[in-house]
Structures are given as structure tokens and as C-alpha cells.
Design an enzyme around this catalytic site. Structure first.
Site, short mmCIF file in Angstrom:
data_model
loop_
_atom_site.label_atom_id
_atom_site.label_comp_id
_atom_site.label_asym_id
_atom_site.label_seq_id
_atom_site.Cartn_x
_atom_site.Cartn_y
_atom_site.Cartn_z
N SER A 18 24.94 54.42 46.11
CA SER A 18 23.74 54.21 45.91
C SER A 18 23.24 53.04 46.95
O SER A 18 22.03 53.30 47.38
CB SER A 18 23.45 53.54 44.27
OG SER A 18 24.53 52.65 44.38
N HIS A 45 30.02 58.47 40.87
CA HIS A 45 29.32 57.16 40.94
C HIS A 45 28.99 56.59 39.33
O HIS A 45 29.50 56.59 38.47
CB HIS A 45 28.24 57.38 42.04
CG HIS A 45 27.79 55.89 42.38
ND1 HIS A 45 28.50 54.58 42.24
CD2 HIS A 45 26.75 55.54 43.32
CE1 HIS A 45 27.78 53.71 43.11
NE2 HIS A 45 26.51 54.51 43.67
N HIS A 65 39.04 53.65 42.13
CA HIS A 65 37.82 52.94 43.03
C HIS A 65 38.12 53.21 44.54
O HIS A 65 39.49 53.37 44.84
CB HIS A 65 37.70 51.65 42.74
CG HIS A 65 36.25 51.14 43.22
ND1 HIS A 65 36.11 50.59 44.36
CD2 HIS A 65 35.12 50.73 42.55
CE1 HIS A 65 34.94 50.17 44.37
NE2 HIS A 65 34.19 50.32 43.33
N ARG A 91 34.12 43.31 36.89
CA ARG A 91 32.96 43.67 35.93
C ARG A 91 33.48 44.34 34.69
O ARG A 91 33.08 44.11 33.65
CB ARG A 91 32.08 44.67 36.73
CG ARG A 91 31.45 44.12 37.83
CD ARG A 91 30.92 44.98 38.89
NE ARG A 91 31.80 46.19 39.35
CZ ARG A 91 31.59 47.17 39.85
NH1 ARG A 91 30.05 47.49 40.20
NH2 ARG A 91 32.18 48.37 40.24
N ASP A 143 32.54 51.33 34.76
CA ASP A 143 32.06 52.33 33.93
C ASP A 143 32.89 52.46 32.74
O ASP A 143 32.46 53.21 31.68
CB ASP A 143 31.81 53.65 34.80
CG ASP A 143 30.67 53.40 35.71
OD1 ASP A 143 29.96 52.70 35.61
OD2 ASP A 143 31.04 53.86 36.85
N1 NMX Z 1 41.45 60.62 37.70
C1 NMX Z 1 42.07 61.44 38.43
N2 NMX Z 1 42.20 61.69 39.83
C2 NMX Z 1 41.84 60.61 40.53
C3 NMX Z 1 41.21 59.33 39.84
C4 NMX Z 1 40.76 59.31 38.69
N3 NMX Z 1 40.07 58.41 37.89
N4 NMX Z 1 40.62 58.42 41.04
C5 NMX Z 1 41.22 58.81 41.92
N5 NMX Z 1 41.81 60.23 41.89
C6 NMX Z 1 42.19 61.21 42.70
C7 NMX Z 1 40.93 61.68 43.69
O1 NMX Z 1 40.25 62.80 43.14
C8 NMX Z 1 41.95 62.23 45.05
O2 NMX Z 1 42.34 63.49 44.45
P1 NMX Z 1 42.33 64.48 45.84
O3 NMX Z 1 43.69 64.10 46.61
O4 NMX Z 1 42.89 65.90 44.90
O5 NMX Z 1 41.28 64.63 46.17
C9 NMX Z 1 42.95 61.06 44.90
O6 NMX Z 1 43.28 60.61 43.68
C10 NMX Z 1 42.73 60.03 46.16
O7 NMX Z 1 41.71 59.42 45.76
P2 NMX Z 1 41.13 57.92 45.86
O8 NMX Z 1 41.31 57.60 47.48
O9 NMX Z 1 42.04 57.07 45.17
O10 NMX Z 1 39.74 57.72 45.56
P3 NMX Z 1 38.43 58.12 46.23
O11 NMX Z 1 38.24 56.68 47.08
O12 NMX Z 1 38.21 59.15 47.03
O13 NMX Z 1 37.42 57.97 44.89
C11 NMX Z 1 36.36 57.48 42.72
C12 NMX Z 1 37.01 56.92 44.21
C13 NMX Z 1 35.97 56.25 42.05
C14 NMX Z 1 35.58 58.51 43.14
C15 NMX Z 1 37.70 58.06 42.21
O14 NMX Z 1 38.54 57.24 41.91
C16 NMX Z 1 37.14 58.79 40.99
O15 NMX Z 1 36.83 59.93 41.05
N6 NMX Z 1 37.06 58.02 39.67
C17 NMX Z 1 36.78 58.65 38.51
C18 NMX Z 1 35.22 58.54 38.49
C19 NMX Z 1 34.68 57.29 38.25
O16 NMX Z 1 35.20 56.29 37.59
N7 NMX Z 1 33.60 56.93 39.15
C20 NMX Z 1 32.91 55.79 39.03
C21 NMX Z 1 33.11 54.61 40.38
C22 NMX Z 1 32.53 53.08 39.82
N8 NMX Z 1 30.93 53.40 39.97
O17 NMX Z 1 30.22 53.05 38.96
O18 NMX Z 1 30.68 53.93 41.06
C1 MLT Z 2 29.67 50.48 42.66
O1 MLT Z 2 29.29 49.76 41.67
O2 MLT Z 2 28.77 50.79 43.38
C2 MLT Z 2 30.84 51.22 42.41
O3 MLT Z 2 32.14 50.50 41.89
C3 MLT Z 2 31.29 52.03 43.56
C4 MLT Z 2 31.73 51.38 44.83
O4 MLT Z 2 31.64 50.18 44.87
O5 MLT Z 2 32.45 52.19 45.71
#
Ligand code: NMX
Ligand code: MLT
Length: 433
Positions: free
Chosen positions: A239, A269, A316, A325, A371
Site C-alpha cells: 500500500s 496484505h 511477514h 502492533r 492482522d
Molecule cells: N502460512 C503459510 N505459509 C506461509 C506463511 C503463512 N502465514 N507465510 C509465508 N508462508 C510461505 C510463503 O507462502 C512462501 O511459500 P512458497 O515458497 O511456497 O511460495 C514461503 O513461506 C516463504 O515466504 P516468506 O518469504 O516467509 O514470506 P513473503 O515475504 O513472501 O510473504 C507474507 C510475506 C506476509 C505475504 C506471508 O507471510 C503471508 O502470506 N502471510 C499470510 C497472509 C498475511 O497475514 N498477510 C498480512 C501481512 C501483514 N499486512 O497487513 O500486510
Molecule cells: C504493513 O503494515 O504494511 C504490513 O505489515 C506489510 C509490510 O510491512 O510488508
């Protein structure tokens, strides 16, 4: 000129020589290298953005203008008798880097003067299909307001580049002041049979939002806390980066904030806060309302992972510990709703998910993010329509992104345009390495 605007201009004048000096005298100094994994993998960890509004340390979490969350919440002025700071004072901090005095928080008046939402915004919202997602409505409402942009008027009149920050500031405050009413309208129009509550011009941003939502105290403090916690997370998240990117083309604040909301609406996100509630409701249904044991919860978590889905609210891109947070909201829950059923679910998840994610071995950060905890508080105070939750995130995030855009313009940051390579080029680079 208002107190806040004068103070901001002073800060801008003091800051400009630092940016100019870095560019002129040290512009060729390297800040890092880029690997093939980063070029393919979402630019993760590449240091290529600059902001002074907030900084995210992987182990410590966010600092707003150098202050941790507990420091921010403790130091800022509050409405007498309340726990959480005034959002208006927090915005003063984001813009100027200084903790405002009670006197400075006359910025509240700034917001009050700008609150009136034109009728045509509500007409547009009413014309949208009934099943439109609240984030789509929110983004569309802001885009509808774009014709009000002071920046566009000044730009078309031939404004000097050094003055870009000024009408951007005007657009930012004009928009921020209206967001609570637009959001509350969407909520009550969509979920409360269109029974709209008119704003109270005497109230601060959080207080007025709670009033227009029709939710009693201490929801005003919940709103203040929520907007502040979600405001900024440095520049690289989807964002914030989208807001900055769109604004870098000199698109105005309305275009930029509408666009950033579209990014926030993704399930990886901001929409993850709605996903957390949806996931927990699924578990609750399967349990017939009973609180699961840790063993039962582990099975639900593994089932989700094994079906190829993520556990929402965990992981994350930058953080490598529990999100402060999340902690701040957890402390609020422990104080105000320790016996809440949903809070118990979230608590059990906190106990079982990190170990499971470590065992699965994929997520780099097994800990909860913001979240995982936020929906529980909303639910407890009666806001059970969870597809509205990301709108709340969006109001908060607009504070951080507009502060960034004002400073981007003040420091003359150019249009953003990274360079891409083809797969064949990467293969060629790899073969020569
Ligand atoms: N559950 C299952 N698998 C996960 C999770 C999770 N919560 N977090 C990361 N992974 C997996 C990810 O999908 C990836 O799999 P693959 O190799 O098959 O593509 C692997 O672990 C490596 O990912 P990371 O490097 O640890 O995470 P990345 O930086 O790519 O993504 C998020 C960060 C936040 C997108 C990821 O942790 C996620 O999808 N979390 C769940 C959704 C979430 O809570 N999002 C909110 C973030 C905060 N916000 O408000 O924005
Ligand atoms: C955010 O608040 O934007 C989320 O935690 C995602 C991030 O910082 O990558």
C-alpha cells in the site's frame, strides 16, 4: 498559514539541504547489491526507497519518527480521561517529527474545518451494486473526490516545483478529514439499513468515527489506537509503495490513496485481517462453538497448510519476530476483553502456529503480524461484518502515506522507474557469475 503548516515548512527548509548534499556529493555511493533471487522474488530486501516517516527493524518492529509503539502511545496528547492519543496529534508527529504540545494539537481544528463530504460522493456509493466489497466502495469514493484536488488546480496554473508540497498538504488534510465519514457511511449504508448518523463537529477524528459508526465508548479509543497502529510501516509494503509510486507521477493525493487502497485490499496484505476472522469462524463452526484444545487447533492449522493455503495473520516480509502492533492490541485485549471467546481462539493460535510454521519450514517469519489480533477487538465491540475491517486499516494507512507524499514532493523525489531485465538476460548474467 496554520501552526502545523508553518512548522512543516520550517522542517522542510531544514531538511532540503541534507537531501541535496547526499545527491550531489555522495550520489554514487552504493547502498547494496541486487541478486537474481531479488529481481525475480518481489524485490525483497532491496534498499531502494527513502522515507523518514517510519522505519521497520526486523527484530524490533516499527518506529514512527524514531518512537516505538509504546513510546508513541505514551507521549502523544490525549483527550482527558482516555488512554489513546489523538490521531490528529499523531499526524502532527508524522509530518513534523516532533511530539506536539496540547496547544499544537489545534491541528484538530484543521481537520474539523475540512470534514464536510460532498453529497455526490454518497450518490456514487448508493449507485454501486449492493454486493460491492466495502474496499471497492472506499476506493471509488476517494477517486470520486479527485475533482477537488488543490494540487491539480495549482499545477495547471503553473506552480513552481518548490511549492508542490503546499497544495499536496491541502489535499492530504482535506481528504483525511473526510475518510471517517465516508467509511462510516459505507458501514451503515451496507450493514445498518442505511441508517446514517451525521458527524459531530466537536469531536476528534477517533471520537467522531465511533459516533458515526454508532458504537459506544471505549470504541472511540479503539478507533484512535487502530488508526495509529496501522498508519505506516515504512515504504516498501504494497500500500505505501503503491501510494508513493502513483504520486511520483504527480498524480494527486486522491488518485494515490485510492490506488493504495486497491493494494491494501489483497489477501496477502491488509485483507488478511478479514481472512483471519473468516478462518477462525470456519474453525468455530467445525467446533460447534466450543473452544478447541491446542491439539485440535494444531490439526486445523495443518489442514489449512496441507490444502495449500497460508495461515492468515502469520508471517511477514521484513519482520522476524512478533509484530509489536500485534502485541499492542494483545495488551488491549488482556486489559479490556480477557475472557472473550474469540480472543481465546487467537491466543491458542499464538501458542500453536509459530511451531507449526517452523516445522513446515517455509515461512521465514513464523510469528503473528498486525492482522492476527485486530479483528477480535472489532468483533468484541460489535463490528462483526469482517469484510469491513480493511477499510479501518485503510483510514489509518492514509495517514502514513499522505505524510510520505507531502515529503516526497517537498524533497523533489522524482518519478519512480526501476529497470527490468529479461529472463534470458538473467540467465546470461548467471552463466558469467
Ligand atoms: N502460512 C503459510 N505459509 C506461509 C506463511 C503463512 N502465514 N507465510 C509465508 N508462508 C510461505 C510463503 O507462502 C512462501 O511459500 P512458497 O515458497 O511456497 O511460495 C514461503 O513461506 C516463504 O515466504 P516468506 O518469504 O516467509 O514470506 P513473503 O515475504 O513472501 O510473504 C507474507 C510475506 C506476509 C505475504 C506471508 O507471510 C503471508 O502470506 N502471510 C499470510 C497472509 C498475511 O497475514 N498477510 C498480512 C501481512 C501483514 N499486512 O497487513 O500486510
Ligand atoms: C504493513 O503494515 O504494511 C504490513 O505489515 C506489510 C509490510 O510491512 O510488508
Amino acid at each position: 498559514m496554520s501552526n502545523l503548516k508553518e512548522k512543516l515548512f520550517e522542517k522542510i527548509q531544514g531538511w532540503r539541504p541534507r537531501t541535496t548534499k547526499l545527491l550531489k556529493e555522495h550520489g554514487s555511493v552504493k547502498v547494496g547489491d541486487v541478486t537474481i533471487a531479488q529481481a525475480i522474488g518481489g524485490v525483497r530486501g532491496v534498499k531502494c526507497l527513502t522515507t523518514d516517516i517510519s522505519y521497520l527493524d526486523p527484530m524490533e518492529g516499527i518506529r514512527f519518527r524514531g518512537y516505538t509503539i509504546p513510546e508513541t502511545l505514551a507521549k502523544l496528547p490525549k483527550v482527558p480521561g482516555f488512554e489513546m492519543p489523538l490521531v490528529e496529534g499523531f499526524y502532527y508527529l508524522l509530518l513534523t517529527g516532533d511530539i506536539p504540545t496540547e496547544e499544537d494539537v489545534k491541528a484538530v481544528e484543521e481537520f474539523n474545518k475540512r470534514k464536510i463530504v460532498p453529497q455526490y460522493v454518497f450518490d456514487v456509493l448508493r449507485a454501486m451494486p449492493e454486493d460491492t466489497h466495502p474496499m471497492t466502495m472506499f476506493s471509488a469514493a476517494i477517486l470520486t473526490l479527485q475533482k477537488e484536488s488543490e494540487f491539480v488546480k495549482a499545477y495547471n496554473a503553473g506552480m513552481n516545483k518548490m511549492d508542490y508540497w503546499d497544495p499536496t498538504y491541502e489535499d492530504a488534510l482535506n481528504l483525511l478529514a473526510k475518510l471517517p465519514q465516508i467509511a462510516a457511511f459505507i458501514y451503515r449504508y451496507k450493514y445498518k439499513g442505511g441508517d446514517i448518523i451525521t458527524p459531530d463537529p466537536q469531536l476528534d477524528m477517533g471520537g467522531n468515527f465511533a459516533h458515526m459508526m454508532g458504537i459506544d465508548k471505549p470504541y472511540d479509543d479503539v478507533a484512535r489506537m487502530y488508526f495509529i497502529l496501522h498508519s505506516d510501516h515504512e515504504s516498501g509494503n504494497v500500500s505505501a509503495h503503491t501510494g508513493h509510486l502513483v504520486a511520483s507521477a504527480l498524480s494527486d493525493v486522491y488518485y494515490s490513496i485510492s490506488a493504495m487502497l486497491d493494494g491494501l485490499a489483497g489477501p496477502l496484505h491488509g485483507l488478511a485481517n478479514q481472512e483471519v476472522l473468516r478462518w477462525i469462524q470456519g474453525v468455530r463452526d467445525k467446533m460447534g462453538g466450543e473452544i478447541p484444545t491446542e491439539e485440535q487447533m494444531k490439526k486445523f492449522v495443518w489442514d489449512t497448510l496441507n490444502s495449500g493455503q497460508v495461515i492468515p495473520g502469520y508471517g511477514h516480509a521484513v519482520l522476524r519476530k512478533t509484530d509489536p502492533r500485534y502485541q499492542a492490541q494483545r495488551e488491549f485485549c488482556l486489559k479490556h476483553l480477557p475472557d472473550d471467546n474469540l480472543f481465546k481462539y487467537v491466543d491458542i493460535l499464538y501458542k500453536v502456529v509459530p511451531d507449526i510454521l517452523v516445522e513446515q519450514g517455509k515461512a521465514k517469519n513464523p510469528w503473528p503480524n498486525v492482522d492476527a489480533q485486530s479483528g477480535v477487538i472489532q468483533w468484541y465491540y460489535g463490528l462483526k461484518e469482517y469484510d469491513f475491517y480493511t477499510v479501518l486499516f485503510g483510514i489509518g494507512r492514509a495517514l502514513g502515506i499522505t505524510a510520505n507524499i507531502i515529503w516526497d514532493r517537498a524533497l523533489g523525489y522524482p518519478i519512480e522507474r526501476p529497470k527490468s531485465l529479461t529472463t534470458a538476460m538473467l540467465e546470461d548474467i548467471a552463466s558469467k557469475a
